[in-house]
Design an enzyme around this catalytic site. Structure first.
Site, short mmCIF file in Angstrom:
data_model
loop_
_atom_site.label_atom_id
_atom_site.label_comp_id
_atom_site.label_asym_id
_atom_site.label_seq_id
_atom_site.Cartn_x
_atom_site.Cartn_y
_atom_site.Cartn_z
CD GLU A 327 -34.87 17.67 -20.05
OE1 GLU A 327 -34.20 17.20 -20.45
OE2 GLU A 327 -35.06 18.97 -19.53
CB CYS A 328 -40.40 17.01 -15.81
SG CYS A 328 -41.25 16.77 -14.41
N GLY A 329 -42.28 18.85 -17.21
CA GLY A 329 -43.60 19.47 -18.03
C GLY A 329 -43.77 19.40 -19.10
#
Length: 436
Positions: A327-329
């Site tokens: 997720e994201c990073g």
């Protein structure tokens, strides 16, 4: 029965978190059991709440969650003496289009629970106008009740007197007034507060905030303003399917943005979670059947991640046979490369073709509704997932098959579709809930 209050403000940056933490610790020091919640998609503040109260805090979100889910989460406050819900942004700030049970505004939670609102008002650069703002917030929505205000960063006794008189004339209670006090300022970085676990002195900081608040705020009056609250029965809990039976979760300073309610829901459904640290060059548990890389600050640690060959090769070996999701990073680390703010390119794990850059900084912020075009761990093709995106990276390349069709809160299709390749999947949004 517990009593409930919502802590809100006209805008961000006024002092909601500091007041929430200080009230919580001050009442805890008096022997009360205090439970905190965070309204809205914030994965940093709940850890501060836990540090202040000694009890786990979770998010409640009217855009992403239905009333049954919110009731289930709030029910953890049943055995508390006082329950505080800290708002996000301004009291009525949400998105334009209604979500599952509201627009994501703090006011939705206040009205839904019937809890009065304590406003933090920063009257810097004004005096009587602060009363007009407070009165406008009080009268804006019939179902939201204002308990009173706490003034923050007052310039002088004369300034305080002017504001107090105006608020009294408007029939608004003033619980206290705080002069400027740099010692209780919480350090920040580009995605919000520096995380609680990164601050060795967080306990002392909260203690000082509690002492300062107790000196300037009538704690008994605030407590009397809270609404006695009888929790609704939480029937069927959270509608969350864990991504696997045994989950290897990346967890360190670079991978820490995960909603507490998600981890609790996974455990409640019978899943086991084992953590590992990519920054310590650790690899996922070989006995796990899925690996999950949450968001965080990989851009601050990109050089270390790139240098940790054991972690990168171990994750690639894991993904040869078992699913890995980021997720994201975490999604960025699953990609080919991450370019940091100085323009230096760092090699990531290469499980996906994504390449991102912080040298070309651009904010991406908002709720996301995704319909999966392919399965991802815990969710089947066609599932409708609700989440939130917040980062400053720019996509340089996103060549893999899209994971989902993703819309923002207005219904507009966005380019951040997520990716899938082999057993690896990733999204820029952080998952909050799946539509029932």
């Amino acid at each position: 029965m517990p009593a409930g209050l919502v802590i809100s403000a006209p805008a961000s940056g006024v002092g909601k978190t500091t007041l929430t933490l200080a009230l919580a610790r001050a009442w805890r020091n008096r022997g009360l059991n205090v439970q905190c919640f965070k309204s809205g998609p914030d994965y940093i503040d709940p850890a501060f709440h836990a540090a202040a109260t000694g009890r786990a805090s979770v998010n409640v979100d009217s855009w992403a969650m239905d009333r049954a889910t919110i009731a289930h989460l709030i029910s953890r406050g049943t055995d508390a003496d006082i329950v505080l819900a800290e708002g996000s942004m301004g009291l009525f700030d949400g998105v334009a289009a209604r979500g599952v049970s509201g627009t994501g505004a703090t006011a939705d939670i206040a009205e839904m629970l019937g809890w009065p609102v304590v406003l933090v008002i920063d009257p810097s650069g004004q005096a009587q106008t602060a009363a007009a703002i407070a009165a406008g917030l009080r009268d804006y929505r019939a179902g939201v009740r204002l308990a009173g205000v706490v003034l923050n960063r007052v310039a002088s006794p004369r300034h305080e007197d002017l504001v107090r008189r105006a608020l009294n004339d408007a029939g608004i209670a003033v619980f206290g007034a705080l002069p400027r006090h740099a010692e209780i300022s919480l350090p920040k970085r580009h995605l919000g507060l520096v995380q609680a676990e990164e601050q060795a002195e967080i306990g002392k900081l909260i203690d000082e905030a509690a002492r300062f608040i107790a000196e300037h705020v009538d704690l008994d009056a605030v407590l009397r303003a809270a609404a006695t609250w009888s929790p609704q029965a939480a029937s069927n809990g959270l509608n969350v399917t864990p991504p696997g039976q045994r989950i290897a979760l990346a967890r360190d300073a670079a991978f820490s943005f995960v909603y507490p309610h998600m981890l609790e829901a996974w455990r409640a459904a019978g899943a086991e979670i084992s953590t590992f640290s990519p920054l310590a060059d650790e690899t996922p548990d070989a006995s796990a059947d899925v690996c999950w890389l949450p968001g965080g600050y990989p851009e601050l640690h990109a050089g270390g991640i790139a240098a940790n060959a054991r972690f990168r090769s171990g994750l690639r070996a894991f993904a040869e046979r078992r699913p890995v999701h980021g997720e994201c990073g975490g999604y960025m680390v699953l990609g080919t490369a991450l370019i940091d703010a100085d323009g230096i390119r760092h090699e990531m794990t290469g499980l996906l073709g994504l390449e991102t850059s912080f040298a070309r900084r651009r904010m991406h912020l908002g709720y996301r509704l995704a319909r999966l075009a392919a399965p991802m761990p815990g969710h089947a093709t066609g599932a409708r997932l609700r989440g939130h995106e917040f980062h400053y990276s720019t996509i340089v390349a996103q060549p893999d098959t899209p994971l989902a069709v993703v819309h923002d809160a207005t219904g507009a299709v966005i380019a951040e579709t997520g990716s899938r390749r082999g057993h690896a999947t990733g999204t820029f949004f952080h998952l909050i809930a799946e539509d029932r």
